[in-house]
Design a protein around this motif. Structure first.
Motif, PDB file in Angstrom:
ATOM      1  N   ARG A 126       0.820  -1.216   0.000  1.00  0.00           N
ATOM      2  CA  ARG A 126       0.000   0.000   0.000  1.00  0.00           C
ATOM      3  C   ARG A 126       0.850   1.260   0.000  1.00  0.00           C
ATOM      4  O   ARG A 126       0.369   2.364   0.196  1.00  0.00           O
ATOM      5  N   GLN A 127       2.159   1.073  -0.227  1.00  0.00           N
ATOM      6  CA  GLN A 127       3.058   2.188   0.018  1.00  0.00           C
ATOM      7  C   GLN A 127       3.670   2.737  -1.269  1.00  0.00           C
ATOM      8  O   GLN A 127       4.141   1.987  -2.100  1.00  0.00           O
ATOM      9  N   GLY A 128       3.638   4.051  -1.417  1.00  0.00           N
ATOM     10  CA  GLY A 128       4.343   4.714  -2.520  1.00  0.00           C
ATOM     11  C   GLY A 128       3.745   4.429  -3.876  1.00  0.00           C
ATOM     12  O   GLY A 128       2.601   3.980  -4.007  1.00  0.00           O
ATOM     13  N   LYS A 129       4.543   4.706  -4.896  1.00  0.00           N
ATOM     14  CA  LYS A 129       4.079   4.519  -6.277  1.00  0.00           C
ATOM     15  C   LYS A 129       4.037   3.032  -6.630  1.00  0.00           C
ATOM     16  O   LYS A 129       4.832   2.235  -6.140  1.00  0.00           O
ATOM     17  N   ARG A 130       3.098   2.687  -7.527  1.00  0.00           N
ATOM     18  CA  ARG A 130       3.004   1.313  -8.023  1.00  0.00           C
ATOM     19  C   ARG A 130       3.860   1.208  -9.283  1.00  0.00           C
ATOM     20  O   ARG A 130       3.655   1.944 -10.245  1.00  0.00           O
ATOM     21  N   LEU A 131       4.818   0.291  -9.266  1.00  0.00           N
ATOM     22  CA  LEU A 131       5.817   0.236 -10.336  1.00  0.00           C
ATOM     23  C   LEU A 131       5.614  -0.960 -11.253  1.00  0.00           C
ATOM     24  O   LEU A 131       5.236  -2.045 -10.817  1.00  0.00           O
ATOM     25  N   LEU A 135      10.910   5.952  -5.029  1.00  0.00           N
ATOM     26  CA  LEU A 135       9.559   6.004  -5.604  1.00  0.00           C
ATOM     27  C   LEU A 135       8.533   5.294  -4.733  1.00  0.00           C
ATOM     28  O   LEU A 135       7.339   5.585  -4.789  1.00  0.00           O
ATOM     29  N   THR A 136       9.009   4.350  -3.933  1.00  0.00           N
ATOM     30  CA  THR A 136       8.075   3.552  -3.130  1.00  0.00           C
ATOM     31  C   THR A 136       8.021   3.980  -1.665  1.00  0.00           C
ATOM     32  O   THR A 136       7.401   3.294  -0.845  1.00  0.00           O
ATOM     33  N   ARG A 137       8.668   5.097  -1.337  1.00  0.00           N
ATOM     34  CA  ARG A 137       8.536   5.572   0.055  1.00  0.00           C
ATOM     35  C   ARG A 137       7.247   6.301   0.236  1.00  0.00           C
ATOM     36  O   ARG A 137       6.681   6.844  -0.717  1.00  0.00           O
TER      37      ARG A 137
END
Ligand SMILES: [Zn+2]
Length: 431
Positions: A102-107, A429-431
């Protein structure tokens, strides 16, 4: 005074540990250490995957390379699945690995398992010479696939994958995508719609000595020109016999060259057949023509490609080409048709922002800044199918040379550098 002392100490420590880059947080430094610790194993993974021939049409080979990478993602706690393509498409399918949080951007991370080297290729699979390796697909793009694994592995070891959403897709037919592409790229487009950012791992190139990533790629498309003339005795050419199909084709193609060209746009007639009896075998891209010097030709067929930066440029080119085609010489006529293949990856503010973040991560790690490749300098790639849906950056892969040639090679140390940059970018990106 106190602050100056601290600064002096920090500089002294940095001088003792050149590997410790000043711009990284402790968590990021840990990630970099994890990438470095696995560098030897990364080269081993590259060698194992390169030693399996995986020309696009060698379906068993593509699946075997898929298995090699699938195990890696399984070990990292991803859910993996092999997506088969319809049998009649003649392609191996794709590997997809997913983790959700549920964290940060979805890559979405893109690689490919196939190479241009088919099973009968005489290019060596793997030949190491010190810090350089030559072989089939070592930079395009088994090196890129290994960079994905190395970066994710470092993040996992550092506990930084927890609660992130990352999807990896390694296609099995990037070099010759299965048709229709609405089927072979359907899953990729769907995954893109569920993501915020796509990263592609085609080779990192060098522009004027500076490493450069890709923020835009031109669309690829095709044109087909069919020209008709009146068959007759050659002595009637220019007169009652008309100009025939060959002069008409020459007029049209020269008109294209002189009147349609503009920056960023290219069109290349790659094959031409003309005479009184022409046959073309599309599957094998070859044909035959029969004609006599004393007979005015009645048929010409031309197959070409068309590359453009965006749809406005495409539409301009189509309109001008149709105009030229319509201005027929006496006794001749022609028609042109167009077919799109890869959509354009337009240079968007979102893509440029991603490049900025990638370059920042690189320079924070002491690996220098990263520039941008001009869109016209790169061929087509899978990233183009997702670029209309998400911010995209490509060219995060290995540095090498000779892609698609018997001299394809990779600078092995570039795997570690690219994995460090990628791991840091994903982390941020995922922080
Ligand atoms: Zn490639």
């Amino acid at each position: 005074m106190q602050r100056k002392l601290v600064l002096a100490l920090a500089l002294a420590v940095a001088a003792l540990h050149p590997a410790r880059a000043a711009g990284l947080s402790p968590a990021e430094q840990r990630i970099v250490e994890e990438v470095r610790a696995w560098s030897g194993a990364a080269i081993g993974l590259l060698e194992r995957s390169a030693r399996i021939n995986s020309g696009t049409m060698n379906l068993a080979g593509v699946r075997a390379v898929g298995d090699v990478f699938r195990k890696e993602f399984d070990q990292l706690g991803f859910r993996t699945v092999w997506l088969d393509m319809p049998h009649e498409m003649g392609r191996a399918g794709h590997l997809v690995a997913v983790r959700e949080g549920r964290q940060g951007k979805r890559l979405l991370l893109l690689g490919h398992l196939d190479t241009v080297f088919e099973a009968d290729s005489t290019t060596p699979l793997w030949e190491r010479e010190g810090d350089y390796a030559r072989g089939q697909g070592v930079s395009d793009m088994k090196g890129g696939n290994v960079i994905v694994v190395a970066a994710l592995r470092a993040l996992q070891r550092a506990g930084a994958l927890d609660d992130t959403t990352i999807t990896v897709m390694f296609t099995g037919d990037e070099e010759e995508a299965g048709n229709p592409k609405s089927v072979s790229r359907k899953d990729m487009v769907e995954l893109a719609k569920l993501s915020d950012v796509a990263l592609g791992f085609e080779g990192l190139v060098s522009i004027d000595g500076q490493p450069a990533a890709t923020v835009g790629r031109r669309a690829t498309a095709f044109f087909e020109l069919e020209v008709k003339g009146r068959q007759g005795h050659s002595q009637g050419v220019f007169g009652n016999g008309g100009y025939g199909a060959v002069y008409e084709a020459a007029r049209i193609l020269d008109g294209f060259r002189q009147q349609v060209a503009e920056p960023g746009l290219t069109f290349n007639p790659g094959l031409i057949l003309g005479g009184t009896d022409v046959s073309f075998d599309a599957a094998n891209s070859k044909g035959a023509a029969f004609g006599k010097t004393n007979v005015i030709a009645n048929t010409v067929t031309v197959k070409g490609d068309l590359r453009y930066l965006d749809y406005a440029q495409r539409d301009r080119a189509h309109a001008r080409m149709r105009e030229i085609v319509a201005q027929s010489l006496p006794g001749a006529s022609a028609s042109i048709s167009f077919r799109d293949s890869y959509p354009p990856m337009a240079v968007t503010p979102g893509n440029l922002r991603l490049l900025e973040q990638y370059s920042q991560a690189s320079s924070d790690a002491g690996l220098g800044t990263i520039g941008a490749v001009p869109p016209s300098a790169r061929g087509a790639g899978d990233i183009q199918f997702v670029a209309p849906h998400v911010d995209s950056l490509d060219g995060l892969g290995a540095s090498g040379g000779g892609a698609h040639s018997p001299n394809e090679g990779v600078e092995l140390a570039s795997i570690e550098r690219a994995a460090i940059r990628t791991a840091l970018l994903i982390y941020r990106l995922t922080r």
